[in-house]
Structure formats: structure tokens, C-alpha cells
Design a protein around this motif. Sequence first.
Motif, mmCIF file in Angstrom:
data_model
loop_
_atom_site.group_PDB
_atom_site.id
_atom_site.type_symbol
_atom_site.label_atom_id
_atom_site.label_comp_id
_atom_site.label_asym_id
_atom_site.label_seq_id
_atom_site.Cartn_x
_atom_site.Cartn_y
_atom_site.Cartn_z
ATOM 1 N N GLY A 1 20.284 -136.732 12.377
ATOM 2 C CA GLY A 1 20.695 -136.043 13.706
ATOM 3 C C GLY A 1 20.479 -136.688 14.768
ATOM 4 N N GLU B 1 28.671 -130.589 19.065
ATOM 5 C CA GLU B 1 29.981 -130.192 18.101
ATOM 6 C C GLU B 1 30.354 -131.299 17.581
ATOM 7 O OE1 GLU B 1 32.155 -126.558 20.446
ATOM 8 O OE2 GLU B 1 32.290 -128.683 21.424
ATOM 9 N N GLU C 1 27.960 -131.749 14.386
ATOM 10 C CA GLU C 1 28.211 -130.874 13.137
ATOM 11 C C GLU C 1 29.635 -131.508 12.229
ATOM 12 O OE1 GLU C 1 27.683 -126.597 12.436
ATOM 13 O OE2 GLU C 1 29.573 -126.400 12.975
ATOM 14 N N GLU C 2 30.817 -131.957 13.329
ATOM 15 C CA GLU C 2 32.054 -132.389 12.566
ATOM 16 C C GLU C 2 31.683 -133.304 11.703
ATOM 17 O OE1 GLU C 2 35.429 -134.812 14.271
ATOM 18 O OE2 GLU C 2 35.150 -133.113 15.660
ATOM 19 N N ASP D 1 22.763 -133.282 10.301
ATOM 20 C CA ASP D 1 22.089 -132.077 9.768
ATOM 21 C C ASP D 1 21.436 -131.422 11.129
ATOM 22 O OD1 ASP D 1 22.385 -132.331 7.061
ATOM 23 O OD2 ASP D 1 21.188 -134.282 7.258
ATOM 24 N N THR E 1 28.915 -123.548 16.664
ATOM 25 C CA THR E 1 28.658 -124.243 15.308
ATOM 26 C C THR E 1 28.628 -123.304 14.393
ATOM 27 O OG1 THR E 1 26.560 -124.374 16.100
ATOM 28 C CG2 THR E 1 27.743 -126.279 16.707
ATOM 29 N N GLU E 2 28.228 -123.786 13.047
ATOM 30 C CA GLU E 2 28.014 -122.863 12.032
ATOM 31 C C GLU E 2 27.050 -123.327 10.974
ATOM 32 O OE1 GLU E 2 31.818 -122.627 9.720
ATOM 33 O OE2 GLU E 2 32.827 -121.440 11.520
ATOM 34 N N ARG E 3 26.839 -124.587 11.059
ATOM 35 C CA ARG E 3 25.898 -125.352 9.909
ATOM 36 C C ARG E 3 24.682 -126.063 10.503
ATOM 37 N NH1 ARG E 3 25.020 -130.142 8.473
ATOM 38 N NH2 ARG E 3 26.899 -130.790 9.685
ATOM 39 N N ILE E 4 24.934 -126.736 11.710
ATOM 40 C CA ILE E 4 23.884 -127.800 11.974
ATOM 41 C C ILE E 4 22.546 -127.067 12.566
ATOM 42 C CG2 ILE E 4 24.502 -127.951 14.473
ATOM 43 C CD1 ILE E 4 24.328 -130.964 14.150
ATOM 44 N N ARG F 1 19.105 -121.090 11.895
ATOM 45 C CA ARG F 1 19.209 -122.460 12.186
ATOM 46 C C ARG F 1 18.460 -123.069 13.242
ATOM 47 N NH1 ARG F 1 24.270 -123.902 13.818
ATOM 48 N NH2 ARG F 1 24.920 -121.850 14.293
#
Length: 362
Positions: free
Chosen positions: A4, A35, A38-39, A43, A71-74, A105
Motif C-alpha cells: 500500500g 482512489e 485501489e484502482e 491493499d 472505495t470498495e475494497r482497499i 476495512r
Amino acid sequence: MQFGIFSVGDVGTDPNTGRTPSEHERLKAMVALAEKAEEIGLDVFATGEHHNPPFVPSSPTTLLGHIAARTERIILSTATTLITTNDPVKIAEDFSVLQHLADGRVDLMMGRGNTAPVYPWFGQDIRQGIPLAVENYALLHRLWREEVVDWEGRFRTPLRGFTATPRPLDGVPPFVWHGSIRSPEIAEQAAYYGDGFFANHIFWPKEHFVRLVGLYRERYAHYGHGTPEQAIVGLGGQFFMRRNSQDAIREYRPYFDNTALYGGAPMEEFMEGTPLTVGSPQEVIDKTLTFRETFGDYQRQLFIVDGSAVPLKVALEQLDMFGEEVLPVLRKEFASGRPADVPAGPTHAERVARRDRERAGQ
């Protein structure tokens, strides 16, 4: 292995253009970097906490809450949460709220801070930095794990029958790292609780941090959390890339020379003694892979890409290149030969599953 970026949120003047971004622009730039992280498949995104110029991230949970919505995952983390000058009750509640809104998260890194004037701004004394860190975290640890807390200590008013709300998501608190650049007491604290230890070795020679990480691993095993090799370690790093090293060095040198963070050392000398890599993607790969040789298998690697007044456009270019040419190789190489009993980087889902397995085995 988690990869990261982290940002300290410094505002600086671009030595090439003479332009200084506004605080508004700098905060928006940090969001854009998260952003982009994440793209490209990173992580973790982490932000520092500072309460003095030239830094802007004085409210990490506000910033991370905004990023969580975009964001959705990071994983969203702090590169420092000031355990010395923040009230543990407020930390417990703020990060529980963030944990719920981000669907787990979230983790955070405890730090003492090394800016002396900040302490009295929050009613504290920097000479009490270590005792504050120890006592405040002991309270925070209980607030997340006990429904009703009775507590009394040196540095804040007592608590009687107190319940921090909301309770942690799924009954599992955010994972905690303890960050230090010089204090064995903090490595000991991380080991005692079975938490992570983050050696942010971007400004000091690696030999100093080898001792700290070694102490943490030894004491982690002493307290019965696992073998030394199973201790949860994170490391810092810093890079500036172009297709060839000559272009990278020529372009980055004005930024390096323009900041006081490096203590006046020549750039080549600083690169030799610290994790800073200025060069080609392959050189970033090669330097980063030496970290495992030095510190053993570890769980989290965070890089700075936007410090020293590097403008947003250039930082985003760095991340695109990293995602395309560096990250896939690092993932493959760090996975190769990694012992099966060395844990992966902590996530909320994994920690909930482990809690449930332990309950089922009782």
C-alpha cells in the motif's frame, strides 16, 4: 503480503514551478491517491495525523470516512494515530464508527508523535510520551473488548461503568499496529498485546530497525502469541520511478533537495542507507526484495509517493507505473518460498473467522 501507500499530508512548494497547493487541494489530492491505490490493486491506504503546519490531515477518521465512501475494497489505515494526545475513549468510538461505515476495512497505527509543541496543545507533556502511550493504549484495548469498563489511571479522569459505543463490528476491534522509529518500549508493547509492529525505516539506517524488529519478534514469542517468525511486521518505503534511472534521479533531485526531512544528506548517500529508491521499476523491485532478506517474512509494505512537494499528477504517474510493472512482480516474489505458517496481512474477515474457529474449538 499487503502492499500500500501512506501519506503524511505535507504541503510544500514545487521547486520546478514555485507553486504551493492549497490545503483544500492537498486534502483532495490524498483522496485521489487513495482512489488510484485501489484502482491499481494495492491493499492499503494510510494517512498520518498532524496538528501543525505544513501538514493537513488533522482528522484522519474524517478523511478515511470520506475515502471509505468512494472505495470498495482497499483497507483504510492510519500511518499515525497519536495515542499520547488523543483521548482513548474518543479513539475507541471514532474508529468503531469508521469500522462500521467501511464494512471492516479499517485498522490503525499507534504512534507517539515527535513534535514537542503538539503535546501542550492537547494538555499533555512530551516528557511523559512513553507512559502516556502505555497507559492510553491499555485503556483503549479494554474499551474495545469489555462491554462495561471501570478504570483509573494517571492521565485522565476515571471511568465508572462506561461503555464505548458503537461496539466494534462483529465484536472484533480494528487491528492495531504500533509504530516506532527508536523506542524499544513500543516494540515491547506491541509484542505484549500480540499486535503488529510497524518499523517506519524511511529516515534511519536499516541496522537500527533490525534491532527493533528483532526485539519485537523475540518478545512476541515470549508472550505466547506464536513463533518469532509469526509476528506481524510492517515496513515503510519510498520510491520515485522513471523508465530509466538517470531520468528518475534528474527529476527527483530538486524535490529531495527542497525538503528538510532528509537532514541535508546527499541523495545518493540517503538512498544507500535507507529504503529510498530513485530509479527504474526494476531497481524498485530489487531494493524492495532486500527488505525480506534483512527483516524476514513480513506482512505489510507501505510506500510514500507524494512527499516533498511531489505534485499529484506525478504521484499518480508513479502509482500507474508501480501497478503495471512493480506490484505483480513483488506479489509473486514475496509469495515464493513464504512458509505456510507465516500469517498473511491482517484483515477484518480473517480475524472474525479466526475468532469463530477459536470459539468452536473451546
